[in-house]
Design a protein around this motif. Structure first.
Motif, PDB file in Angstrom:
ATOM      1  N   CYS A 133       0.707  -1.287  -0.235  1.00 53.11           N
ATOM      2  CA  CYS A 133      -0.354  -0.092  -0.015  1.00 53.11           C
ATOM      3  C   CYS A 133       1.372   1.059   0.172  1.00 53.11           C
ATOM      4  CB  CYS A 133      -0.645   0.233   1.012  1.00 53.11           C
ATOM      5  SG  CYS A 133      -1.830   1.618   2.070  1.00 53.11           S
ATOM      6  N   ILE A 134       0.743   2.225  -0.499  1.00 56.37           N
ATOM      7  CA  ILE A 134       1.312   3.440  -1.036  1.00 56.37           C
ATOM      8  C   ILE A 134       1.183   4.263   0.256  1.00 56.37           C
ATOM      9  CG2 ILE A 134       1.360   3.124  -3.622  1.00 56.37           C
ATOM     10  CD1 ILE A 134      -0.086   6.074  -3.144  1.00 56.37           C
ATOM     11  N   VAL A 135      -0.149   3.949   0.758  1.00 55.50           N
ATOM     12  CA  VAL A 135       0.074   4.464   2.137  1.00 55.50           C
ATOM     13  C   VAL A 135       0.892   4.441   3.409  1.00 55.50           C
ATOM     14  CG1 VAL A 135      -1.758   5.828   3.397  1.00 55.50           C
ATOM     15  CG2 VAL A 135      -2.313   6.778   1.268  1.00 55.50           C
ATOM     16  N   CYS A 136       0.245   3.201   3.603  1.00 51.42           N
ATOM     17  CA  CYS A 136       0.472   2.505   4.643  1.00 51.42           C
ATOM     18  C   CYS A 136       1.848   1.388   4.415  1.00 51.42           C
ATOM     19  CB  CYS A 136      -0.394   1.452   5.984  1.00 51.42           C
ATOM     20  SG  CYS A 136      -1.059   0.582   5.366  1.00 51.42           S
ATOM     21  N   LYS A 137       1.953   1.198   3.697  1.00 49.66           N
ATOM     22  CA  LYS A 137       3.477   0.482   3.561  1.00 49.66           C
ATOM     23  C   LYS A 137       3.222  -0.701   3.178  1.00 49.66           C
ATOM     24  CE  LYS A 137       5.695   4.225   1.899  1.00 49.66           C
ATOM     25  NZ  LYS A 137       5.024   5.206   0.873  1.00 49.66           N
ATOM     26  N   GLU A 138       2.088  -1.703   4.194  1.00 51.90           N
ATOM     27  CA  GLU A 138       1.624  -2.957   4.681  1.00 51.90           C
ATOM     28  C   GLU A 138       1.503  -3.743   2.888  1.00 51.90           C
ATOM     29  OE1 GLU A 138       1.332  -4.784   7.187  1.00 51.90           O
ATOM     30  OE2 GLU A 138       0.538  -3.122   9.432  1.00 51.90           O
ATOM     31  N   PRO A 139       1.525  -5.039   3.019  1.00 46.35           N
ATOM     32  CA  PRO A 139       1.404  -5.652   2.017  1.00 46.35           C
ATOM     33  C   PRO A 139      -0.186  -5.951   1.635  1.00 46.35           C
ATOM     34  CG  PRO A 139       2.309  -7.009   3.972  1.00 46.35           C
ATOM     35  CD  PRO A 139       2.050  -5.752   4.219  1.00 46.35           C
ATOM     36  N   LEU A 140      -0.473  -5.605   0.060  1.00 48.29           N
ATOM     37  CA  LEU A 140      -1.797  -5.639  -0.525  1.00 48.29           C
ATOM     38  C   LEU A 140      -1.428  -6.749  -1.215  1.00 48.29           C
ATOM     39  CD1 LEU A 140      -1.575  -2.796  -2.178  1.00 48.29           C
ATOM     40  CD2 LEU A 140      -3.229  -2.737  -0.511  1.00 48.29           C
ATOM     41  N   SER A 141      -2.953  -7.639  -1.085  1.00 48.21           N
ATOM     42  CA  SER A 141      -3.650  -9.025  -1.189  1.00 48.21           C
ATOM     43  C   SER A 141      -4.144  -8.417  -2.319  1.00 48.21           C
ATOM     44  CB  SER A 141      -4.487  -9.761  -0.302  1.00 48.21           C
ATOM     45  OG  SER A 141      -5.377 -10.623  -1.120  1.00 48.21           O
ATOM     46  N   PHE A 142      -4.136  -9.043  -3.188  1.00 49.36           N
ATOM     47  CA  PHE A 142      -4.989  -9.647  -4.357  1.00 49.36           C
ATOM     48  C   PHE A 142      -6.435  -9.481  -3.772  1.00 49.36           C
ATOM     49  CE2 PHE A 142      -6.428 -11.845  -8.508  1.00 49.36           C
ATOM     50  CZ  PHE A 142      -5.865 -10.672  -9.554  1.00 49.36           C
ATOM     51  N   SER A 143      -6.870 -11.341  -3.113  1.00 48.37           N
ATOM     52  CA  SER A 143      -7.765 -11.038  -3.024  1.00 48.37           C
ATOM     53  C   SER A 143      -8.826 -10.018  -2.486  1.00 48.37           C
ATOM     54  CB  SER A 143      -7.743 -11.913  -1.990  1.00 48.37           C
ATOM     55  OG  SER A 143      -7.815 -11.196  -0.207  1.00 48.37           O
ATOM     56  N   LEU A 144      -8.294  -8.899  -2.086  1.00 50.91           N
ATOM     57  CA  LEU A 144      -9.174  -8.014  -1.693  1.00 50.91           C
ATOM     58  C   LEU A 144      -9.767  -7.005  -2.924  1.00 50.91           C
ATOM     59  CD1 LEU A 144      -6.090  -5.874   0.077  1.00 50.91           C
ATOM     60  CD2 LEU A 144      -8.072  -7.265   1.047  1.00 50.91           C
ATOM     61  N   PHE A 145      -9.140  -7.538  -4.324  1.00 58.82           N
ATOM     62  CA  PHE A 145      -9.556  -6.898  -5.563  1.00 58.82           C
ATOM     63  C   PHE A 145     -11.556  -7.434  -5.307  1.00 58.82           C
ATOM     64  CE2 PHE A 145      -5.353  -6.466  -7.799  1.00 58.82           C
ATOM     65  CZ  PHE A 145      -5.560  -4.678  -7.602  1.00 58.82           C
ATOM     66  N   GLU A 146     -11.153  -8.734  -4.789  1.00 56.16           N
ATOM     67  CA  GLU A 146     -12.238  -9.773  -5.214  1.00 56.16           C
ATOM     68  C   GLU A 146     -13.950  -9.312  -4.794  1.00 56.16           C
ATOM     69  OE1 GLU A 146     -12.969 -11.717  -7.262  1.00 56.16           O
ATOM     70  OE2 GLU A 146     -10.970 -12.037  -7.426  1.00 56.16           O
ATOM     71  N   ASN A 147     -14.090  -8.060  -3.747  1.00 58.63           N
ATOM     72  CA  ASN A 147     -14.894  -7.832  -2.887  1.00 58.63           C
ATOM     73  C   ASN A 147     -15.472  -6.429  -3.797  1.00 58.63           C
ATOM     74  OD1 ASN A 147     -13.959  -8.690  -0.517  1.00 58.63           O
ATOM     75  ND2 ASN A 147     -12.986  -7.856   0.623  1.00 58.63           N
ATOM     76  N   ALA A 148     -14.686  -6.140  -4.658  1.00 57.06           N
ATOM     77  CA  ALA A 148     -14.863  -5.097  -5.659  1.00 57.06           C
ATOM     78  C   ALA A 148     -16.533  -5.673  -7.101  1.00 57.06           C
ATOM     79  CB  ALA A 148     -14.546  -4.487  -7.463  1.00 57.06           C
ATOM     80  N   GLN A 149     -17.077  -6.298  -6.498  1.00 53.75           N
ATOM     81  CA  GLN A 149     -18.462  -6.784  -6.820  1.00 53.75           C
ATOM     82  C   GLN A 149     -18.783  -7.366  -6.623  1.00 53.75           C
ATOM     83  OE1 GLN A 149     -18.963 -11.901  -6.801  1.00 53.75           O
ATOM     84  NE2 GLN A 149     -16.988 -11.749  -5.562  1.00 53.75           N
ATOM     85  N   ARG A 150     -19.007  -6.703  -4.899  1.00 55.31           N
ATOM     86  CA  ARG A 150     -20.037  -6.251  -4.239  1.00 55.31           C
ATOM     87  C   ARG A 150     -20.591  -4.573  -3.678  1.00 55.31           C
ATOM     88  NH1 ARG A 150     -18.153 -10.936  -1.521  1.00 55.31           N
ATOM     89  NH2 ARG A 150     -16.354 -10.653  -0.455  1.00 55.31           N
TER      90      ARG A 150
END
Ligand code: ZN
Ligand code: ZN
Length: 229
Positions: free
Chosen positions: A156-173
């Motif tokens: 994450c460019i803001v908090c620098k924690e890793p980002l997970s690809f699975s976070l994209f999945e919630n877009a459908q909701r």
């Protein structure tokens, strides 16, 4: 890397002020393509591919409903045109609230910058630890444009924690947990763009990252100062 950059046919109503080019390697075989590096994601994760294209090329998709709220999702390069030129395409900027105009103008970017952003976002996406494997040909292409893929870039460019690809999945909701973010929210180009957690992006708001960190540091200092009294 030399890209083909041959002009492609445009079907948009903004034809005269639009651009569409081939981003395959110069001298490639077969047909020209605008987003060659998205072929795998488009097939297997279309939602992610569409998000990358949309975030890279369109002004923000706030669910504007009212007439004066302005055009919803428009090519960012169209917003580089002045009011008079836009009027010819049925976009009356003067009829919009100044805050809306400012917001739209802020998202303006050249076609080339938008296209670089799309490729950079794809390069970042494939570096997420649980991302699908990047097909060899696409990997070669993206690495020659942005450098070798290491998972360190997928934070994450803001908090620098890793980002997970699975976070994209919630877009459908209707609530993606990952958003395209900008170190400086008023500059849309490959150096300035990355992904962020939704809550981090919201927290950063309209501040540059430097301004945001200073602001947070000030808050922490005052909050801790109070506690120690
Ligand atoms: Zn081509
Ligand atoms: Zn974050």
């Amino acid at each position: 890397m030399n890209l083909c950059k041959k002009n492609l046919p445009i079907r948009s109503k903004y034809k005269e002020i639009a651009e569409k080019k081939c981003y395959r390697v110069h001298g490639h075989e077969g047909s020209c393509e605008e987003f060659p590096y998205l072929s795998d994601l488009s097939k297997n994760h279309p939602r992610v591919a569409n998000k990358i294209k949309r975030d890279a090329t369109k002004t923000t998709g706030a669910a504007w409903k009212s007439e004066d709220a302005g055009p919803n999702r428009i090519d960012r390069w169209v917003m580089l045109q002045d009011d008079e030129a836009l009027l010819k395409f049925g976009l009356n900027m003067r009829a919009l609230k100044p805050t809306v105009v400012a917001k739209l103008r802020e998202k303006a970017a050249t076609y080339n910058d938008c296209m670089d952003v799309a490729a950079k976002l794809t390069w970042l996406t494939y570096q997420m630890p649980d991302a699908p494997e990047c097909p060899h040909e696409i990997k070669i292409y993206l690495e020659s444009r942005f450098g070798s893929m290491t998972s360190e870039a997928a934070t994450c460019i803001v908090c620098k924690e890793p980002l997970s690809f699975s976070l994209f999945e919630n877009a459908q909701r209707g609530k993606a947990e990952i958003e395209t973010a900008h170190a400086n929210p008023r500059e849309h180009n490959q150096e300035n763009v990355g992904f962020a957690h939704r809550e981090c992006n919201i927290a950063q708001g309209n501040k540059t990252l430097d301004e945001f960190y200073d602001w947070i540091a000030g808050i922490l200092e005052r909050a801790r100062g109070q506690h120690s009294v």
